[in-house]
Design a protein around this motif. Structure first.
Motif, PDB file in Angstrom:
ATOM      1  N   ILE A  83      59.634  60.245  20.566  1.00  0.00           N
ATOM      2  CA  ILE A  83      60.370  59.205  21.300  1.00  0.00           C
ATOM      3  C   ILE A  83      61.394  58.563  20.378  1.00  0.00           C
ATOM      4  O   ILE A  83      62.564  58.370  20.735  1.00  0.00           O
ATOM      5  N   GLN A  84      60.945  58.253  19.164  1.00  0.00           N
ATOM      6  CA  GLN A  84      61.863  57.612  18.219  1.00  0.00           C
ATOM      7  C   GLN A  84      63.041  58.520  17.892  1.00  0.00           C
ATOM      8  O   GLN A  84      64.180  58.071  17.808  1.00  0.00           O
ATOM      9  N   GLU A  85      62.776  59.813  17.734  1.00  0.00           N
ATOM     10  CA  GLU A  85      63.869  60.728  17.410  1.00  0.00           C
ATOM     11  C   GLU A  85      64.851  60.820  18.572  1.00  0.00           C
ATOM     12  O   GLU A  85      66.068  60.766  18.387  1.00  0.00           O
ATOM     13  N   ALA A  86      64.309  60.927  19.786  1.00  0.00           N
ATOM     14  CA  ALA A  86      65.190  61.084  20.945  1.00  0.00           C
ATOM     15  C   ALA A  86      66.036  59.838  21.174  1.00  0.00           C
ATOM     16  O   ALA A  86      67.146  59.924  21.680  1.00  0.00           O
ATOM     17  N   LEU A  87      65.506  58.667  20.812  1.00  0.00           N
ATOM     18  CA  LEU A  87      66.234  57.426  21.065  1.00  0.00           C
ATOM     19  C   LEU A  87      66.883  56.880  19.786  1.00  0.00           C
ATOM     20  O   LEU A  87      67.304  55.719  19.742  1.00  0.00           O
TER      21      LEU A  87
ATOM     22  N   ARG B 237      54.955  59.384  19.572  1.00  0.00           N
ATOM     23  CA  ARG B 237      55.764  58.245  19.150  1.00  0.00           C
ATOM     24  C   ARG B 237      56.981  58.725  18.348  1.00  0.00           C
ATOM     25  O   ARG B 237      58.102  58.272  18.557  1.00  0.00           O
TER      26      ARG B 237
ATOM     27  N   ILE C  17      59.393  52.015  23.567  1.00  0.00           N
ATOM     28  CA  ILE C  17      58.490  53.135  23.259  1.00  0.00           C
ATOM     29  C   ILE C  17      57.320  53.142  24.242  1.00  0.00           C
ATOM     30  O   ILE C  17      56.957  54.175  24.804  1.00  0.00           O
TER      31      ILE C  17
END
Lengths: 766, 329, 168
Positions: free
Chosen positions: C136-140, C133, C154
């Protein structure tokens, strides 16, 4: 892998979006994506002054620049218009004076956007600066008047309502309390900036493709602004990249594109920059509010007095409605003996405010719920218990004459209390952590149209073709909330056919019956009911055709899946076959239906704002951690419960609840359409106006509660706006619980929290 | 969108060609461009020729040198800095600072050199052209007024690179190319005048950043409105060497509170060799708060920005303590 | 006005055009190549709507000058399925698993952020098949969405990652 073709699913399995495939592949065309043959590009010349008289506009330099096709200024170019019939105060291009930084003054069309932009930068406008007017509720005589339409000074509108005897109710109360809050204004920040293409065709018809939530109102207002009959204006809406209320009336760029098109004989595109969007605005009003409530000995609300002062910005926009809305929905959650409301809206030299998700009800709800929490604290009651003692019941009439049908409010309270382990945890968390509660309600469509008329609020025309396809035409606008999907799914369900048979034509004023637009959470309720009426009509045509064919009474005809049959009779025919029988008998098959809400109960002035066929209900518990050292309010988790009646598309309802909650979180923590003392926006861009990123959002637990509403199509109520409202006060209440400081202004940015903590530290040291 | 004015993009392939291109009037170095391009479109920056550094291999290398130091080319991206084993191993505070910049895509594009040289920012200048049209030209735009600090004789725009305090705390040196190559400690690179905030002569270029062998333990902290995208409203980095049972030679830098990083000497004196109790760290933070004098030209309120410095420094110092405990010292 | 011959490989097809040096990659992709799937939400690198791939790296087309990516391989949202198909010798009509997951998980509302989100998310999944998670948050973290509240996005990345692993 193949996308599970939504068209193959039955009406029972509801797809998230019938158009998802186009949006995930980049095929969906938005207003700025469509290329018209021979299209020219427009650019608006905007005022760099917040308040000034226009002494002269010199277009000569711009006209001589490469690629320039047309250049226009305000005087004589178009007629005034405005969304509210009583507030026709806007010109597409300023005449005589400008009243906010960013107000359009002139417009250029050129062969390319680069050329139009360069020419717009070359336009010289001479101004005589006037003092900016930045504060609402300041009747200083020395300040210049922003609009001639003011009641007095810069007061745009004052409204008063009273139901029952508030003075006595307050005087005889066994406990009373007064609270105040300043709720900062904020912008919608739909990811898609506004864009339009207008073509004033040589045959006199004006075709407009615009990113709008309200094609019908744009058609009406544009016809007025251009001085042409309405039937000459056709407004179409391409795929819309979000609205949230920010694309809900006619805007200068739409008028300017049409005017430029008439000058250069070509379609003209104008796309707003992100900066332009913050100037076009129409976002949530900043509101200063005061509430006073008297309670009886059983902690029941005896009387409430509510006052709001709205900072309207430079034009009327929806402002009169916004003002009434700040007093309209307090009683839909709480029963009260008497209720008084005083509202004022003031003109200031800032971009005009208007409707944003929760229109006018978000700000008062924030204060009301903070107030209820403080009352509970004073009375030594659990905040949720205090609400339970005061809930407005289902199937009742509120003190301000609003008819409530179903209410899942009590169920919402129960749900968030349970999900958050409220009873076990509240008041037992360490310093710096807190749980906060709030609840709210919202309309499922405004009971009255914006301009008075006796016509349906929504119309649907269904055609069934000999190929077995179903064509549904409705003026509704899908702004990203999934309105098209709801319409298609309802059509399939109501006609008993597979979703793949359904084709839609929507958001086009020329080819669809009017739907008033995507505002006030009205589309599912109103277009849905219109659809059901049309579908019922169509089904009866088909049923009768089958009955004739089989020579049985119509009542004997039944359905089995898509097929028509006669119970026990052995007759059976497929959908398409029956359609052909009917067409042979009746000619091409069409049926229409409309929906008009029941007239409101109230007869007082202002009674038109607040009534709705049904109300949604919401509740939220916010769990926060406040960092003493850096002032950050970290929302660790949100628990949101919402009553949307029957959720027609559960995944979309969940999406609306989550999206609304996060938008509320942004308003609570970071968003501010704020201005410097000279009238300049603090930052008309996404670094100066910040919305939550994926890292700023907590996990959210969602509960959907409630029961089918008798007024809703198949029992549905709204979900698009309501779930935003309780989030802001829930966060405010949680922060109070965490650090023991009452903050009287939104948003709770870390600098504001740090300063509040520092103040307390100094006070304690003294 | 606001289109860029006409300009030329030059992409030299070697060092000599690069320096020749930069010596031309109107030439501006182009790193990742994530700040320069929007700056050009808002008429905040100007240039007739953008000289891209991306094609010069020497500027894109991360090298471990024989003396144990590390040389980072100016055109190495922030994403590369944040994940490079050499940086993660010996200079984790720099990796943290690089990771705190912008967003995933901005870090993939933005370079370490661009972050060190990043144009200063001010709420009264970093606005679209229309916003500034009727405003008197400020120092940074060649005028003679400061809207953020009317009494100031110079520009007070904010140094907004996150890697700056981390590099300063680590004792990094900058390698400048030009007529003659030179090296200087990063903290000497900033003039204190927001309009001409870095000491680069015409034709000079920040080419590389040298990270010392045997670096001190360091930590970085950032304060901003959101968890991503935003520039710092204040940031801080600290370093010290754990020797003979105590923290020695502490370095405390606060940045994004003015045109240059602020070295908090008073805090360093307090901390050197002392027992780092919670109270002492707070006291050091308080000294840092007193040492900075931000103006109200950031996104968040100036009083809040100043108060936040206390927490940033105290937290960063606490991070050193945690790092020491993790290593069992 | 300096102009150059720009050579790009866009969605697998070589493209050659004459463009002014100050043209951004976003202008080239949208206005010159008529690939309108890549969106312009802020023109300042602050929203992520214009994300596409340059030599496989997600980049913000609005703050990238086209000339600085001379001879690079560009993949836009219109070419993602084709890119995926080529990697997996699959039918060109098939979607990238993340495109399908966005539709299925309710990660699409107004859709304006979707192309950028999908390009960012697909790059993550290519490099990190089973992202946490937090990853994903870092990439987006540079992609703004105003509609969904992000959770469904997510979930879509997680679901696509699982499916890609299952089918690998």
């Amino acid at each position: 892998m193949k996308l599970e073709a939504s068209a193959r699913q039955t009406a029972q399995a509801v797809p998230n979006r019938i158009e998802s495939w186009a949006k995930v592949t980049g095929q969906a065309l938005y207003a700025d994506d469509i290329e018209w043959p021979n299209m020219a590009y427009g650019c608006l010349v905007r005022s760099p002054q917040a308040h000034a008289r226009i002494l002269g506009v010199d277009l000569a330099a711009a006209r001589s620049m490469p690629g320039v096709l047309a250049a226009i200024e305000g005087p004589g170019s178009s007629a005034p218009y405005g969304i509210m019939p009583s507030n026709q105060d806007e010109h597409a291009l300023a005449v005589d004076k400008v009243t906010y930084l960013g107000e359009p003054v002139a417009a250029i069309a050129a062969e390319s956007f680069r050329q139009a932009y360069a020419a717009a930068r070359a336009v010289r406008v001479e101004y005589e600066a006037l003092s900016p007017v930045l504060k609402a509720g300041a009747p200083e005589k020395s300040l210049p008047q922003v609009r001639e339409e003011s009641e007095t000074g810069n007061l745009h509108k004052a409204v008063d309502l009273e139901f029952g005897d508030v003075a006595t109710g307050l005087q005889t109360a066994s406990y009373r309390r007064e609270d105040r809050l300043f709720y900062q204004g904020n912008n919608h920040v739909a990811l898609e900036p506004h864009a339009v293409t207008a073509f004033w065709q040589p045959n006199g018809q004006i075709v407009v493709q615009s990113a709008t939530q309200v094609p019908h109102y744009v058609q009406r207002s544009l016809a007025k602004a251009l001085g042409v009959p309405e039937h000459l204006v056709r407004v179409m809406v391409p795929t819309l990249g979000g609205g949230f209320g920010g694309k809900s009336e006619l805007f200068p760029h739409e008028v300017a594109a049409a005017l430029l098109s008439r000058r250069c004989g070509r379609p003209v595109r104008i796309t707003l920059s992100r900066e332009d969007v913050f100037y076009t605005h129409r976002g949530r009003h900043p509101v200063a509010m005061k509430v006073e409530t008297g309670f009886d000995a059983e902690s029941r609300i005896q009387a409430m007095s509510f006052e709001s002062v709205l900072d309207g910005g430079a034009y009327g926009s929806y402002g009169i409605a916004s003002t009434y809305y700040t007093g309209a929905l307090q009683p839909t959650t709480y029963r009260m003996g008497a209720y008084r409301f005083h509202g004022e809206r003031w003109y200031t030299t800032k971009p005009p405010c208007g409707p944003k998700r929760g229109h006018g009800t978000t700000q008062p709800r924030a204060l009301l719920e903070v107030h209820m929490d403080r009352v509970a604290r004073d009375l030594g009651l659990d905040p949720i218990e205090l609400r339970r003692k005061n809930l407005q019941p289902a199937y009742s009439v509120t003190v301000n004459q609003l008819d409530i049908t179903t209410s899942g409010l009590a169920a919402c309270l129960d749900a968030v209390e349970r999900m958050s382990s409220w009873k076990e945890r509240r008041g037992r968390l360490p310093y710096g952590q807190g749980l906060g509660f709030a609840c709210s309600s919202y309309l499922s469509g405004a009971g009255l149209p914006i301009y008075w008329n006796p016509l349906p609020h929504s119309g649907v025309r269904i055609a069934v073709n000999r190929d077995g396809g179903v064509h549904v035409a409705c003026g509704l606008t899908d702004i990203g909330q999934g309105a098209n999907t709801v319409l298609a799914v309802l059509a399939a369900k109501a006609l008993g056919v597979c979703l793949e048979r359904v084709q839609l034509t929507t958001q086009d004023t020329a080819t669809t019956p009017v739907d008033l637009g995507s505002y006030s959470s009205r589309v599912t309720m109103m277009a849905g009911n219109a659809l059901l009426a049309a579908a019922q009509h169509m089904l009866s045509l088909l049923t009768e055709a089958a009955a004739h064919h089989w020579e049985v009474p119509a009542e004997a005809v039944a359905r089995d899946g898509e097929d028509f049959c006669v119970d026990g009779g052995g007759q059976r025919a497929g959908w398409t076959e029956v359609v052909r029988w009917a067409e042979a008998e009746l000619g091409p098959l069409a049926a229409s239906g409309g929906y008009t809400p029941a007239p409101p109960r109230g007869r007082h002035k202002g009674s038109g704002v607040g009534p709705s066929p049904a109300y949604s209900f919401s509740a939220c518990v916010a769990e926060v951690a406040v960092d003493d050292l850096d002032g950050r309010v970290q929302v660790k988790r949100l628990y949101v419960a919402h009553d949307p009646g029957t959720p027609l598309n559960p995944q979309s309802v969940e999406g609306q609840i989550r999206g609304g909650a996060v938008m509320g979180l942004g308003e609570a923590l970071m968003e501010a359409q704020a201005f410097n003392p000279d009238g300049r926006h603090r930052g008309p861009h996404l670094l100066g106006y910040r919305i939550p990123t994926i890292l700023d959002v907590p996990e959210i637990e969602v509960a959907v509660v409630g029961e089918p509403d008798p007024n809703g199509p198949m029992g549905a109520k709204e979900a698009g706006q309501g779930p935003l409202n309780p989030v802001i006060p829930a966060v405010l209440n949680a922060v109070r619980e965490a650090i023991g400081v009452d903050l009287s202004e939104t948003p709770l940015t870390p600098d504001r929290v740090l300063r509040a903590l520092e103040r307390r530290r100094r006070e304690e040291a003294r | 969108m606001m289109p860029l004015r006409p300009l030329a993009v030059v992409t030299p392939r070697g060092e000599e060609e690069l320096l020749r291109s930069l010596a031309v009037e109107g030439a501006v170095p182009l790193g990742g461009g994530s700040d320069l391009i929007p700056g050009l479109s808002w008429e905040l920056a100007s240039g007739d020729a953008l000289v891209s550094l991306a094609g010069v291999p020497a500027l894109r290398r991360t090298d471990a040198l024989a003396d144990g130091s590390v040389c980072l080319g100016a055109a190495v991206t922030l994403a590369e800095v944040a994940r490079h084993p050499l940086i993660l191993g010996a200079y984790p505070a720099l990796a943290d600072a690089a990771r705190a910049v912008g967003s995933w895509e901005l870090r993939a594009q933005g370079t370490i050199g661009g972050n060190v040289c990043l144009a200063t920012r001010c709420r009264f200048r970093n606005q679209p052209p229309l916003w500034r049209d009727a405003l008197q030209t400020c120092y940074q735009s060649g005028g003679d007024v400061c809207h953020a600090a009317p009494a100031s004789r110079t520009c007070v725009a904010i140094l907004s690179g996150d890697t700056v305090p981390a590099l300063a705390a680590l004792g990094a040196q900058l390698e400048i190319w030009g007529h003659a190559a030179r090296r200087l400690p990063i903290e000497d690179f900033y003039s204190g005048d927001g309009a001409h905030h870095i000491s680069l002569a015409k034709g000079e270029l920040l080419a590389a950043i040298h990270l010392p062998a045997d670096p001190p333990t360091a930590a970085f902290r950032k304060w901003r409105a959101r968890e991503s995208i935003d520039f710092p409203e204040a940031n801080a980095a600290v370093s010290a060497v754990w020797r003979e049972g105590a923290w020695r030679a502490p370095r405390v830098f606060v940045s994004a509170v003015g045109p240059a990083p602020v070295r908090v000497v008073a805090a360093e004196a307090l901390l050197d060799g002392a027992d780092w109790s919670e109270d002492l760290l707070r006291a050091a933070g308080e000294l840092a708060r007193k040492a900075v004098h931000p103006y109200d030209n950031g996104q968040l309120n100036v009083a809040g920005r100043q108060i936040a410095v206390r927490g940033l420094v105290a937290r960063a110092l606490g991070d050193l303590q945690n790092a020491r405990r993790e290593r069992g010292l | 006005m300096p102009e150059s011959v720009l050579r790009l490989i866009v969605n697998g097809r070589p493209q050659q055009l004459v463009a002014a040096d100050e043209m951004t990659l976003l202008e080239v992709v949208r206005d010159r190549l008529h690939l309108h799937g890549t969106k312009d939400g802020c023109a300042a690198g602050s929203c992520g709507s214009c994300t596409l791939w340059v030599d496989g790296v997600p980049r913000l087309a609005c703050v990238t000058l086209a000339k600085t990516v001379q001879d690079c391989e560009i993949v836009t949202i219109e070419g993602l399925a084709g890119w995926w198909g080529k990697q997996h010798a699959a039918d060109a009509a098939e979607l990238h698993p993340l495109q399908a997951a966005f539709a299925e998980q309710g990660a699409v509302q107004c859709g304006f952020c979707t192309p950028g989100m999908v390009m960012g998310g697909a790059a993550l999944l290519r490099d990190t098949p089973s992202p946490s998670r937090a990853q994903i948050q870092e990439a987006l973290s540079g992609h703004l969405c105003r509609c969904t509240g992000y959770e469904q996005i997510i979930r879509a990345v997680q679901a696509a990652g699982r499916r890609m692993l299952d089918e690998a």
